[in-house]
Design a protein around this motif. Structure first.
Motif, PDB file in Angstrom:
ATOM      1  N   TYR A  23     -33.096  -3.910   2.886  1.00 25.12           N
ATOM      2  CA  TYR A  23     -33.154  -4.955   3.982  1.00 25.12           C
ATOM      3  C   TYR A  23     -33.749  -4.143   5.372  1.00 25.12           C
ATOM      4  O   TYR A  23     -32.574  -3.459   5.837  1.00 25.12           O
ATOM      5  CB  TYR A  23     -32.129  -6.311   4.628  1.00 25.12           C
ATOM      6  N   ARG A  65     -30.931 -11.359   7.227  1.00 23.78           N
ATOM      7  CA  ARG A  65     -30.327  -9.999   6.392  1.00 23.78           C
ATOM      8  C   ARG A  65     -30.247  -8.644   6.839  1.00 23.78           C
ATOM      9  O   ARG A  65     -30.855  -8.599   5.985  1.00 23.78           O
ATOM     10  CB  ARG A  65     -31.078 -10.646   4.618  1.00 23.78           C
ATOM     11  N   SER A  87     -34.454 -14.742   5.694  1.00 28.85           N
ATOM     12  CA  SER A  87     -34.499 -13.037   5.714  1.00 28.85           C
ATOM     13  C   SER A  87     -34.114 -12.623   7.006  1.00 28.85           C
ATOM     14  O   SER A  87     -34.239 -11.007   7.053  1.00 28.85           O
ATOM     15  CB  SER A  87     -35.864 -13.668   4.495  1.00 28.85           C
ATOM     16  N   SER A  99     -24.953 -16.053   0.865  1.00 32.06           N
ATOM     17  CA  SER A  99     -26.535 -15.771  -0.231  1.00 32.06           C
ATOM     18  C   SER A  99     -27.570 -15.910   0.467  1.00 32.06           C
ATOM     19  O   SER A  99     -28.507 -15.540  -0.103  1.00 32.06           O
ATOM     20  CB  SER A  99     -26.317 -16.035  -1.639  1.00 32.06           C
ATOM     21  N   THR A 115     -26.194 -19.961   6.772  1.00 36.30           N
ATOM     22  CA  THR A 115     -27.900 -19.492   6.661  1.00 36.30           C
ATOM     23  C   THR A 115     -28.919 -19.274   7.655  1.00 36.30           C
ATOM     24  O   THR A 115     -29.326 -18.878   7.894  1.00 36.30           O
ATOM     25  CB  THR A 115     -28.648 -20.192   5.786  1.00 36.30           C
TER      26      THR A 115
END
Length: 309
Positions: free
Chosen positions: A292, A208, A205, A201, A125
């Motif tokens: 994005y 992404r 941000s 997922s 992540t």
């Protein structure tokens, strides 16, 4: 930039918070060949020709060497460009590291430990390279190569001497990995696949960008990116993603190098991704707008000490 590239570290490819020093080893070079063309096949009439035309057009004025892989289960569509060219992985390899850990845990009939959960979450992540180094060392090359063999990723070569960011990857093997994590198989358990997709997922941000560009709001996005500058062939910028929901189930890999800046590579990937999403999920809805956009400008992406991801 160039004056820093002889510095060494034990890892390559990282999240934004961790600097990566580029080792002075020779960069892998895609095999010399005639300029390849995009090749597509599809069970849906007209789709292969449209994708081939649109992907080719998206790359028409882009510098650098770009490899592309697309697979859509619903329309049985496949597109490839330079599918066997090898690239330094940067942080795209982190999905392979996670898959190896889950594969090994399945073999030993155990759950991940709390420590491993913390490390894998940071690795995927946030693209944390310290967490990746810890897991890479824990697994060792024997287990990593064991997973690659089980997954049929025969052309992926793990980076030597701890340099996981210099693992050699290609579109064919990355697409095999994406297929494994998105459909039932004997290599990864259903829980392992669900965990991998969940983390992909939840990527922060600022990371992404890439293959999610232009994805419709009706699909769930799972992504992992990689970025790494080196003394030769400039920036490596990569993105792998899977997209499913509302009757859609597809994935794509875009690998690039010879980019003058990170942002240039991001824009190349996103130009390709936008037309792929548009062709696979045609709609007149504004939902197809770019979801994005690059959040890393060249000045942000190139600090005094080169970083990778």
């Amino acid at each position: 930039m160039t004056r820093h590239t002889s510095r060494r570290a034990r890892v390559l490819g990282a999240g934004l918070a961790a600097a990566v020093f580029v080792p002075s080893v020779a960069a892998a070079t895609p095999a010399a060949a005639a300029t390849p063309t995009v090749s597509c096949t599809s069970a849906k009439a007209g789709l292969a020709a449209k994708l081939q035309k649109d992907i080719t057009a998206a790359l028409a004025n882009r510098r650098g060497t770009v490899a592309v892989g697309v697979y859509d289960r619903v329309t049985k569509t496949t597109c490839t460009l330079r599918s066997t060219y090898s690239y330094d992985s940067a942080s795209v390899v982190k999905v392979t590291v996670l898959a190896t850990l889950l594969w090994d845990a399945k073999k030993h009939n155990r759950y991940l430990t709390d420590r491993e959960v913390t490390l894998t979450r940071a690795m995927i992540t946030q693209s944390d390279n310290s967490a990746t180094t810890t897991l890479w060392k824990q697994l060792g090359l024997t287990k990593i190569k064991g997973f690659l063999a089980a997954a049929g990723m025969t052309r992926t070569v793990p980076g030597a001497n701890g340099y996981w960011g210099l693992t050699q990857i290609n579109v064919t093997d990355e697409q095999k990995l994406l297929k494994l994590i998105t459909a039932r198989n004997t290599v990864l358990s259903d829980n392992s696949r669900a965990y991998t997709l969940k983390l992909m997922s939840q990527v922060i941000s600022s990371q992404r960008w890439g293959t999610p560009a232009g994805a419709p709001s009706t699909v769930t996005v799972h992504v992992k990116n990689g970025w790494l500058p080196r003394a030769t062939h400039g920036w490596r910028v990569h993105s792998v993603g899977t997209f499913n929901g509302n009757g859609h189930d597809y994935m794509m890999t875009v690998l690039t190098w010879d980019n003058s800046t990170m942002d240039y590579g991001v824009n190349t990937i996103q130009a390709v991704a936008k037309v792929i999403h548009k062709d696979l999920v045609p709609t007149t809805s504004t939902a197809t707008a770019l979801r994005y956009t690059p959040t890393l400008t060249p000045t942000e992406a190139i600090p005094p000490v080169p970083r990778g991801g």
